[in-house]
Design an enzyme around this catalytic site. Structure first.
Site, mmCIF file in Angstrom:
data_model
loop_
_atom_site.group_PDB
_atom_site.id
_atom_site.type_symbol
_atom_site.label_atom_id
_atom_site.label_comp_id
_atom_site.label_asym_id
_atom_site.label_seq_id
_atom_site.Cartn_x
_atom_site.Cartn_y
_atom_site.Cartn_z
ATOM 1 N N LYS A 105 0.818 -1.227 0.000
ATOM 2 C CA LYS A 105 0.000 0.000 0.000
ATOM 3 C C LYS A 105 0.838 1.256 0.000
ATOM 4 O O LYS A 105 0.505 2.246 -0.633
ATOM 5 C CB LYS A 105 -0.953 0.007 1.191
ATOM 6 C CG LYS A 105 -0.244 -0.011 2.534
ATOM 7 C CD LYS A 105 -0.933 -0.877 3.520
ATOM 8 C CE LYS A 105 0.113 -1.650 4.260
ATOM 9 N NZ LYS A 105 -0.429 -2.744 5.018
ATOM 10 N N LYS A 205 -4.051 3.294 2.702
ATOM 11 C CA LYS A 205 -5.108 2.539 2.022
ATOM 12 C C LYS A 205 -6.211 3.477 1.538
ATOM 13 O O LYS A 205 -6.764 3.300 0.450
ATOM 14 C CB LYS A 205 -5.679 1.482 2.970
ATOM 15 C CG LYS A 205 -4.671 0.379 3.309
ATOM 16 C CD LYS A 205 -5.173 -0.483 4.454
ATOM 17 C CE LYS A 205 -4.232 -1.632 4.764
ATOM 18 N NZ LYS A 205 -4.542 -2.295 6.042
HETATM 19 N N1 HSE Z 1 -1.209 -4.423 9.056
HETATM 20 C C1 HSE Z 1 -2.305 -4.459 8.157
HETATM 21 C C2 HSE Z 1 -3.560 -4.613 8.961
HETATM 22 C C3 HSE Z 1 -2.132 -5.614 7.209
HETATM 23 O O1 HSE Z 1 -3.506 -4.850 10.163
HETATM 24 O O2 HSE Z 1 -4.640 -4.474 8.397
HETATM 25 C C4 HSE Z 1 -2.915 -5.460 5.941
HETATM 26 O O3 HSE Z 1 -2.577 -4.306 5.242
#
Ligand code: HSE
Length: 428
Positions: A105, A205
């Site tokens: 991302k 994201k």
């Molecule tokens: N570290 C991220 C989460 C993993 O906990 O959603 C997925 O991007």
């Protein structure tokens, strides 16, 4: 059968998930694509680390150039995470004419414009489904299935680690540190969980979602974000006492010609659909001008869910390259040899109308017991009427056994006036 070679950069949590999926689903993938997909090279940090997957000699390498410059590799799967050196490797691969699949991302959110410009100059594809929402097909849904819509709003829970921590704090009264440790053990958290906890992971994201939903170049640094690090027991108790749930929400909402966009912890009423999204699950609520309101839900982190998104992207590119593969075929994912069995087993809610006299329950439970129907709960809903409803909930039982038991109950005409209603009980 034709062969397509892939090269993988990084064999951590997601990389291992991808290898597992290819191993487990090899036959169905061959059937679906008409191609044998082979893992030609895998870039790893530590060559001597023991691994679950068997690799032919010479597949693992610590030299990225062996992967990026291999003329037989068609698709590079970047699963290293972080911006550098991932960005340089991906650019080089694109310039070498290789298609790209990534779950990174930070990379996509930071270099979206440049990556796609270079890809289009070199005639290659980039897929990044695993970068948002783990196994949930959010990118494909927005860019392909909702392509005929104007998107007006997206609101989501898109970090598994923080959602897991908030769930453990509210449901189990767990402390923050203990819940974080559990999330790390389960492989949801980033190597350094700071960006999960402070909301930055969500902002990356959200930048990607905004770029694909609204067609605008939006950078992660333009999105204000706040994480969950200040949330204490007080907030959790308040929420519980007031009918709310604390969730870390990513929001992008159009207001006429403006776009509200932010990441913030939020109290949402318990009846809101996002309040029910617990543990490492993610969900994305989308409002489009044609489709209306839509919600996607699933596992937003973890080895196999994110691996599932990555494998889907690889297969998408393979199918695109193999235009000859099954044109005009029906859109089925797999062909399986299945026997249709209708309704098999379940837990059931059964309402009987019975006369209210001594020995009635005993007679009924005897019949149920004789037919192997185990009762989980029983309640009589009314008193003093001629016929009263009695409700049974059963443990899991085969439907044919249930029907046989109910048939025998119907024969007890003096006491069972009616088998009034049967419902299946899910998640019992
Ligand atoms: N570290 C991220 C989460 C993993 O906990 O959603 C997925 O991007």
């Amino acid at each position: 059968m034709a062969v397509i070679n892939i090269g993988i950069l990084g064999l951590g949590t997601v990389g291992s998930g991808v290898m597992n999926i290819f191993q487990e689903n090899r036959e169905r993938i061959r059937e679906y694509t008409g191609v044998d997909i082979q893992t030609k090279k895998v870039l790893v940090r530590n060559m001597s680390k023991p691994r679950d997957t068997f690799f032919e000699n010479g597949t693992l390498t610590a030299d990225p150039q062996e992967v990026l410059n291999d003329p037989e590799i068609d698709i590079i799967v970047e699963l290293m995470g972080g911006i550098e050196p991932a960005f340089s490797y991906v650019l080089q691969a694109i310039e070498n004419g290789k298609h790209i699949v990534t779950a990174n991302k930070a990379l996509i959110a930071t270099h979206y414009e440049e990556l796609f410009k270079t890809a289009s100059q070199n005639g290659v594809e980039i897929r990044f489904e695993g970068s948002v929402g783990g196994g949930i097909p959010v990118i494909d849904t927005i860019t392909a299935r909702l392509a005929g819509n104007r998107i007006d709003e997206i609101v989501g829970i898109i970090n598994g680690t923080t959602n897991y921590i908030l769930t453990r704090m509210s449901k189990d009264g767990m402390g923050f540190e203990e819940a974080l440790k559990l999330a790390q053990d389960k492989g949801f958290a980033e190597a350094d969980p700071t960006s999960d906890l402070n909301g930055q992971d969500v902002s990356f994201k959200l930048a990607i979602l905004a770029a694909i939903s609204f067609g605008i170049g939006i950078e992660q640094k333009d999105i204000p974000y706040e994480g969950i690090t200040k949330i204490a027991e007080d907030e959790i108790s308040y929420a519980m006492e007031s009918g709310y749930t604390v969730k870390l929400l990513a929001t992008a909402r159009k207001r006429e010609d403006k776009l509200e966009i932010y990441v913030h912890p939020t109290l949402i009423p318990n009846h809101h659909p996002l309040a029910a999204v617990s543990n490492e699950f993610n969900a994305l609520f989308i409002r489009g001008n044609a489709v209306g309101e839509l919600m996607l839900y699933g596992k937003g982190a973890g080895s196999l869910p994110t691996g599932s998104a990555v494998v889907g992207d690889i297969l998408d590119i393979v199918k695109l390259k193999r235009k000859s593969a099954k044109t005009g075929s029906r859109p089925i994912a797999n062909k399986e040899d299945l026997r249709i069995i209708g309704e098999d087993t379940g837990s059931y809610y059964i309402r009987l109308q019975v006369i209210d006299e001594p020995g009635v329950l005993g007679a009924i439970t005897t019949v149920l017991g004789k037919n192997g129907i185990s009762i989980a709960s029983v309640s009589q809903q009314a008193l003093g009427q001629k016929d009263v409803p009695v409700i049974f909930v059963t443990h899991k039982v085969k439907r044919e056994k249930l029907d046989k038991g109910l048939e025998e109950l119907r024969e007890l005409k003096d006491i069972v006036k009616e088998v009034a209603c049967i419902l299946r009980v899910e998640g019992y």
